[in-house]
Write a protein that holds these residues in place. Sequence first.
Motif, short mmCIF file in Angstrom:
data_model
loop_
_atom_site.label_atom_id
_atom_site.label_comp_id
_atom_site.label_asym_id
_atom_site.label_seq_id
_atom_site.Cartn_x
_atom_site.Cartn_y
_atom_site.Cartn_z
N SER A 295 -2.85 -12.27 -1.68
CA SER A 295 -2.41 -10.92 -2.05
C SER A 295 -2.99 -9.81 -1.17
O SER A 295 -2.30 -8.88 -0.80
N THR A 296 -4.28 -9.92 -0.81
CA THR A 296 -4.93 -8.85 -0.04
C THR A 296 -4.81 -9.03 1.47
O THR A 296 -4.40 -8.09 2.15
N PRO A 297 -5.14 -10.23 2.04
CA PRO A 297 -5.10 -10.34 3.50
C PRO A 297 -3.75 -10.01 4.12
O PRO A 297 -3.70 -9.37 5.16
N VAL A 298 -2.65 -10.41 3.49
CA VAL A 298 -1.34 -10.15 4.09
C VAL A 298 -1.08 -8.65 4.18
O VAL A 298 -0.52 -8.15 5.15
N SER A 299 -1.55 -7.89 3.18
CA SER A 299 -1.36 -6.43 3.18
C SER A 299 -2.22 -5.79 4.26
O SER A 299 -1.76 -4.88 4.97
N ILE A 300 -3.47 -6.25 4.39
CA ILE A 300 -4.40 -5.65 5.37
C ILE A 300 -3.96 -5.96 6.80
O ILE A 300 -3.92 -5.08 7.66
N VAL A 301 -3.61 -7.22 7.05
CA VAL A 301 -3.15 -7.61 8.40
C VAL A 301 -1.93 -6.79 8.79
O VAL A 301 -1.83 -6.27 9.91
N GLN B 164 -2.13 0.96 -2.76
CA GLN B 164 -1.19 0.80 -3.88
C GLN B 164 -0.64 -0.64 -3.93
O GLN B 164 -0.62 -1.27 -4.99
N ILE B 165 -0.26 -1.17 -2.76
CA ILE B 165 0.32 -2.51 -2.70
C ILE B 165 -0.73 -3.58 -3.03
O ILE B 165 -0.43 -4.55 -3.72
N ILE B 166 -1.97 -3.40 -2.56
CA ILE B 166 -3.04 -4.36 -2.86
C ILE B 166 -3.27 -4.42 -4.38
O ILE B 166 -3.37 -5.50 -4.96
N LYS B 167 -3.33 -3.23 -5.00
CA LYS B 167 -3.52 -3.19 -6.47
C LYS B 167 -2.35 -3.85 -7.19
O LYS B 167 -2.53 -4.60 -8.15
N GLN B 168 -1.13 -3.55 -6.72
CA GLN B 168 0.08 -4.17 -7.31
C GLN B 168 0.00 -5.69 -7.21
O GLN B 168 0.27 -6.41 -8.17
N ASN B 169 -0.37 -6.17 -6.01
CA ASN B 169 -0.40 -7.61 -5.76
C ASN B 169 -1.43 -8.32 -6.64
O ASN B 169 -1.13 -9.38 -7.22
N ILE B 170 -2.64 -7.76 -6.72
CA ILE B 170 -3.69 -8.40 -7.54
C ILE B 170 -3.28 -8.39 -9.02
O ILE B 170 -3.40 -9.40 -9.71
N SER B 171 -2.76 -7.25 -9.47
CA SER B 171 -2.34 -7.14 -10.88
C SER B 171 -1.20 -8.12 -11.18
O SER B 171 -1.22 -8.80 -12.22
N PHE B 172 -0.24 -8.19 -10.28
CA PHE B 172 0.92 -9.07 -10.51
C PHE B 172 0.49 -10.54 -10.49
O PHE B 172 0.89 -11.33 -11.35
N LEU C 204 4.37 -7.20 3.19
CA LEU C 204 5.12 -6.97 4.43
C LEU C 204 5.88 -5.64 4.42
O LEU C 204 6.32 -5.17 5.46
N ARG C 205 6.03 -5.03 3.23
CA ARG C 205 6.68 -3.72 3.15
C ARG C 205 5.91 -2.67 3.96
O ARG C 205 6.47 -1.64 4.34
N LEU C 206 4.63 -2.93 4.21
CA LEU C 206 3.81 -1.98 4.98
C LEU C 206 4.28 -1.86 6.43
O LEU C 206 3.94 -0.89 7.11
N LEU C 207 5.05 -2.84 6.91
CA LEU C 207 5.61 -2.75 8.26
C LEU C 207 6.63 -1.62 8.36
O LEU C 207 6.92 -1.11 9.44
#
Length: 713
Positions: free
Chosen positions: A366-372, A660-668, A706-709
């Motif tokens: 959930s976290t590494p994909v968002s950070i990378v 926001q996306i990291i929090k969403q991912n961990i919560s989901f 990947l939406r961060l792209l």
Amino acid sequence: MANDKDMEKQDEKVYRVQGFTCTSCASQFEQNVKKISGVLDAKVNFGASKVSVSGEATIEELEKAGSFENLKLRPENEQVQEEKTPFWKEKENIRVMISTVLIIVAWLLGKQFGEESTQSILLYGASMLLAGYTLFIKGLKNLFQFQFDMNVLMTVAVIGAAAIGEWGEGAVVVILFAVSEALESYSMDKARQSIRSLMDIAPKEALIRRGNEEMMVAVEDIQVDDIMIVKPGQKLAMDGVVVKGESTINQATITGESVPITKSIDDEVFAGTLNDEGLLEVKVTKRVEDTTIAKIIHLVEEAQAERAPSQAFVDKFAKIYTPAIILFALGLAVVPPLLLGADWSEWIYRGLAVLVVGCPCALVVSTPVSIVTAIGNAAKNGVLIKGGIHLEEAGALTAFAFDKTGTLTKGVPEVTDIVQVAQKDEKEMLGIAAALEKGSGHPLASAIMRKADNDKVDFDALTIENFSSITGKGVKASVNGTFYYIGSPRLFEEVLDSGVSSELKNQIKDLQKQGKTVMVLGAENEILTLIAVADEVRETSKEAIQKLYNMGIKKTVMLTGDNEATAQAIGKKLGVNEIKAELMPQEKLEYIKKLRSEEENVAMIGDGVNDAPALAASTVGIAMGGAGTDTALETADIVLMADDLEKLPFTIKLSKKALQIIKQNISFALGIKLLALILVIPGWLTLWMAIFADMGATLLVTLNGLRLLRVKG
């Protein structure tokens, strides 16, 4: 102790790794490498697909340590053209496709001859082995070593399903897990593309002139001081300084600026930028590994290895969570049949479903994909974020402190007024001022020297002795035997016994109200000349500050060593909340500390050199103009490669979105696990539902990251 660490660092070798599919595999590889005889330490960077090894180990030994994943290694700087196999042509994915066909045939045979017919069981078994034999090998090996990872969970679940006669569901679980792994690998590959695209920016060879001979030379063989010839339409292969010609250069790859910049003799140019129209001859100033683009790539890759706070939380949580799930599943399978006389088959099945749904794939990824993805996207847009922690912190900022000169203003001041107080020759006074300022590093000094040059005043001929700097106030020295001072008006309040006259103070204030900085030149007993200097405000500063307010930033502050009146004039023009003038470097630092105690999350934006203490004391230090200064690249947490604030709102927008996306991912990821575990109580959770929940969660958090792209400047 420090020497040991330095020796270890010198002995460190970095390799690129091909074949990583998941974070747990990367972690397993790191542990295996550490066990190699001669290896002192190893650190895997999953985001950048690299491993750093301290000590002695051959590539063969390292590949053997990664044989469970069929990993291939090569030295970091070795240029190899990687052949990209289409996703559907990869061996693992072909095996999954064949296994899927076998499952369909087994299901059809089950319909005809019965679910437990020998033909169906054999085909389900063949499907399991074909799609999951690497999973089983890893899972069983880790089980015997008491390393409880997702491979162990899946292996136990599938073997357990087969043992209680649920061959069909066991086979489907293997297929779905293999699909999930393939999609995770594909998604991480997609996220890493942002770094790969950076690596391909600069050409691998250049046209070099040595003596009278011109030749194509590989970048590794180009030396400092070589002359590089760059034709119109070509990309620059190396950093350097223009020695002949004039052209416009598109620097978007380095700075994110889309508007080409005109370059002429003595201007700095960077590898990876595009020469638009003129023929340039460039004197190479750095070797290929030291170019700005090489440093950016290195820092981006290192940044992706830095664990963000949320990632550290996830990693710690997963270490407790996985064994807890195994114990819970074991208890669920054993306790009801033993104590309540319940059906063994039914409760073992439920325990297996818990093992499958408990697999922490989605949580771990959930976290590494968002950070990378976010750090890679930022680098492509001319912003260097030096770690996941800084990305998260930037998303939570509430206050911004700006240095004035060179940050909010262009930092290229011009002399606007010269006022003679004593009846002296203007050129003579300008020459003395320029001679004094020649030894000063202050930005305003260059304005006085430029004015002297333009007015053809030969200040180099003057003899300077006993030069000394008065921190934050000015300089003093003997010029041709007479002692002079130049600096701020408050310097002369201290130097002159009678201070500055009220008439002169009013004259100085009038100039300051126009946004000009007044420098005073005088001797030990009188003021001789006033020199007014103005620094032009950047066009992008006001707009950037307004965008920050629109994003919810509560407070902006301008910090400057300039006088109050000038600071107020510029600050009001830009729309900053608070203006702090006449600050010494130490006072800037103290103010940042005070702001942190009030606001908690404060960013300091400066040039990375003069503001280093304040940058270090802030929550996030942001330097600008990183393309031209190595210091900015080294000192700040975030670097705006272009020399203006245009990219600052984009950086905050990206950071907030990433948070926001990291929090969403961990919560989901945690929410879907909890929901699936609740379904165990009434017995509604089946094995295929469990794997769908796990696979679906993994896929969704990856796609969400990947939406961060898509975040644009």
